[in-house]
Scaffold this motif. Structure first.
Motif, PDB file in Angstrom:
ATOM      1  N   GLY A  54     -18.477 -57.372  -7.040  1.00  0.00           N
ATOM      2  CA  GLY A  54     -18.695 -58.078  -5.788  1.00  0.00           C
ATOM      3  C   GLY A  54     -19.909 -58.986  -5.841  1.00  0.00           C
ATOM      4  N   ALA A  55     -20.137 -59.617  -4.710  1.00  0.00           N
ATOM      5  CA  ALA A  55     -21.227 -60.576  -4.607  1.00  0.00           C
ATOM      6  C   ALA A  55     -22.558 -59.850  -4.619  1.00  0.00           C
ATOM      7  N   GLY A  56     -23.556 -60.527  -5.074  1.00  0.00           N
ATOM      8  CA  GLY A  56     -24.890 -59.929  -5.111  1.00  0.00           C
ATOM      9  C   GLY A  56     -25.891 -61.011  -5.335  1.00  0.00           C
ATOM     10  N   GLY A  57     -26.544 -60.938  -6.448  1.00  0.00           N
ATOM     11  CA  GLY A  57     -27.541 -61.950  -6.761  1.00  0.00           C
ATOM     12  C   GLY A  57     -28.005 -61.709  -8.173  1.00  0.00           C
ATOM     13  N   GLN A  58     -29.235 -62.076  -8.429  1.00  0.00           N
ATOM     14  CA  GLN A  58     -29.759 -61.886  -9.771  1.00  0.00           C
ATOM     15  C   GLN A  58     -29.882 -60.406 -10.117  1.00  0.00           C
ATOM     16  N   HIS A  59     -30.253 -59.608  -9.133  1.00  0.00           N
ATOM     17  CA  HIS A  59     -30.499 -58.187  -9.376  1.00  0.00           C
ATOM     18  C   HIS A  59     -29.219 -57.439  -9.751  1.00  0.00           C
ATOM     19  N   VAL A  60     -28.097 -57.755  -9.072  1.00  0.00           N
ATOM     20  CA  VAL A  60     -26.854 -57.006  -9.278  1.00  0.00           C
ATOM     21  C   VAL A  60     -26.280 -57.239 -10.675  1.00  0.00           C
ATOM     22  N   ASN A  61     -26.637 -58.352 -11.281  1.00  0.00           N
ATOM     23  CA  ASN A  61     -26.101 -58.667 -12.600  1.00  0.00           C
ATOM     24  C   ASN A  61     -26.758 -57.881 -13.729  1.00  0.00           C
ATOM     25  N   LYS A  62     -27.898 -57.258 -13.445  1.00  0.00           N
ATOM     26  CA  LYS A  62     -28.594 -56.553 -14.526  1.00  0.00           C
ATOM     27  C   LYS A  62     -28.817 -55.074 -14.248  1.00  0.00           C
ATOM     28  N   VAL A  63     -28.366 -54.579 -13.103  1.00  0.00           N
ATOM     29  CA  VAL A  63     -28.587 -53.178 -12.740  1.00  0.00           C
ATOM     30  C   VAL A  63     -27.249 -52.463 -12.609  1.00  0.00           C
ATOM     31  N   ALA A  64     -27.151 -51.303 -13.228  1.00  0.00           N
ATOM     32  CA  ALA A  64     -25.932 -50.491 -13.142  1.00  0.00           C
ATOM     33  C   ALA A  64     -26.134 -49.442 -12.059  1.00  0.00           C
ATOM     34  N   SER A  65     -25.737 -49.759 -10.834  1.00  0.00           N
ATOM     35  CA  SER A  65     -25.963 -48.832  -9.722  1.00  0.00           C
ATOM     36  C   SER A  65     -24.706 -48.070  -9.333  1.00  0.00           C
ATOM     37  N   LYS A 112     -28.766 -42.352  -5.205  1.00  0.00           N
ATOM     38  CA  LYS A 112     -28.030 -42.094  -3.958  1.00  0.00           C
ATOM     39  C   LYS A 112     -26.532 -42.084  -4.213  1.00  0.00           C
ATOM     40  N   ASN A 113     -26.072 -43.005  -5.043  1.00  0.00           N
ATOM     41  CA  ASN A 113     -24.644 -43.048  -5.372  1.00  0.00           C
ATOM     42  C   ASN A 113     -24.215 -41.787  -6.102  1.00  0.00           C
ATOM     43  N   LYS A 114     -25.077 -41.277  -6.979  1.00  0.00           N
ATOM     44  CA  LYS A 114     -24.762 -40.042  -7.703  1.00  0.00           C
ATOM     45  C   LYS A 114     -24.677 -38.868  -6.735  1.00  0.00           C
ATOM     46  N   ASP A 115     -25.627 -38.774  -5.810  1.00  0.00           N
ATOM     47  CA  ASP A 115     -25.589 -37.700  -4.805  1.00  0.00           C
ATOM     48  C   ASP A 115     -24.340 -37.803  -3.935  1.00  0.00           C
ATOM     49  N   LEU A 116     -23.984 -39.030  -3.530  1.00  0.00           N
ATOM     50  CA  LEU A 116     -22.800 -39.236  -2.695  1.00  0.00           C
ATOM     51  C   LEU A 116     -21.515 -38.841  -3.424  1.00  0.00           C
ATOM     52  N   VAL A 117     -21.396 -39.219  -4.688  1.00  0.00           N
ATOM     53  CA  VAL A 117     -20.169 -38.925  -5.430  1.00  0.00           C
ATOM     54  C   VAL A 117     -20.068 -37.424  -5.718  1.00  0.00           C
ATOM     55  N   ILE A 118     -21.201 -36.752  -5.926  1.00  0.00           N
ATOM     56  CA  ILE A 118     -21.177 -35.294  -6.121  1.00  0.00           C
ATOM     57  C   ILE A 118     -20.738 -34.603  -4.840  1.00  0.00           C
ATOM     58  N   LYS A 119     -21.277 -35.047  -3.710  1.00  0.00           N
ATOM     59  CA  LYS A 119     -20.891 -34.449  -2.425  1.00  0.00           C
ATOM     60  C   LYS A 119     -19.405 -34.658  -2.161  1.00  0.00           C
ATOM     61  N   ARG A 120     -18.914 -35.866  -2.434  1.00  0.00           N
ATOM     62  CA  ARG A 120     -17.491 -36.172  -2.263  1.00  0.00           C
ATOM     63  C   ARG A 120     -16.620 -35.284  -3.161  1.00  0.00           C
ATOM     64  N   PHE A 121     -17.073 -35.105  -4.398  1.00  0.00           N
ATOM     65  CA  PHE A 121     -16.340 -34.285  -5.361  1.00  0.00           C
ATOM     66  C   PHE A 121     -16.260 -32.833  -4.895  1.00  0.00           C
ATOM     67  N   LEU A 122     -17.392 -32.266  -4.453  1.00  0.00           N
ATOM     68  CA  LEU A 122     -17.405 -30.866  -4.016  1.00  0.00           C
ATOM     69  C   LEU A 122     -16.529 -30.670  -2.777  1.00  0.00           C
TER      70      LEU A 122
END
Length: 135
Positions: A20-31, A79-89
């Motif tokens: 998706g859209a972002g900017g300079q930051h989104v192109n170099k960070v794996a979030s 935060k994404n890791k915590d969210l995906v773990i909660k979703r999984f459980l």
């Protein structure tokens, strides 16, 4: 029910770039975080639970019976890791629940009598609306 600590150790995580859209930051960070869980090779669940999970999650599993969940809601990888773990459980707990067997209720005889009486009254009322049969 099951040991969450051991279950969390069996998970594998992969951080990837969000789409998706972002900017300079989104192109170099794996979030974006991708969680993978191998259902067949887990030691947490017994065979009966594995079959139940496989049946409930069949539309979410790959051909190799691996469950893959993704989360890219937040800009933070943690935060994404915590969210995906909660979703999984939550998904695992809901899939392991055994639904209660439905016991059909009986209709009381008084209710049946009342319904038939109302039908009879309505039918008599409609019959009284007709012209009298003079023969």
């Amino acid at each position: 029910m099951f040991n969450k600590e051991i279950l969390l150790q069996e998970l594998t995580f992969k951080a990837v770039r969000s789409s998706g859209a972002g900017g300079q930051h989104v192109n170099k960070v794996a979030s974006k975080v991708e969680l993978q869980f191998d259902l067949l090779n887990t030691f947490v669940f017994n065979e009966e639970q594995k079959v139940r999970l496989k049946n409930k999650l069949q539309h979410r599993l790959t051909k190799d019976d691996i469950l893959i969940l993704q989360c890219d809601e937040s800009r933070s990888q943690h935060k994404n890791k915590d969210l995906v773990i909660k979703r999984f459980l939550d998904l695992i707990e809901n899939s392991l629940k055994v639904p209660k067997k439905r016991i059909p209720t009986r209709i009381p005889k008084a209710v049946i009598r009342k319904r038939l009486k109302n039908k009879r009254n309505l039918s008599e009322k409609k019959a009284n609306r007709k012209k009298p049969d003079i023969d």
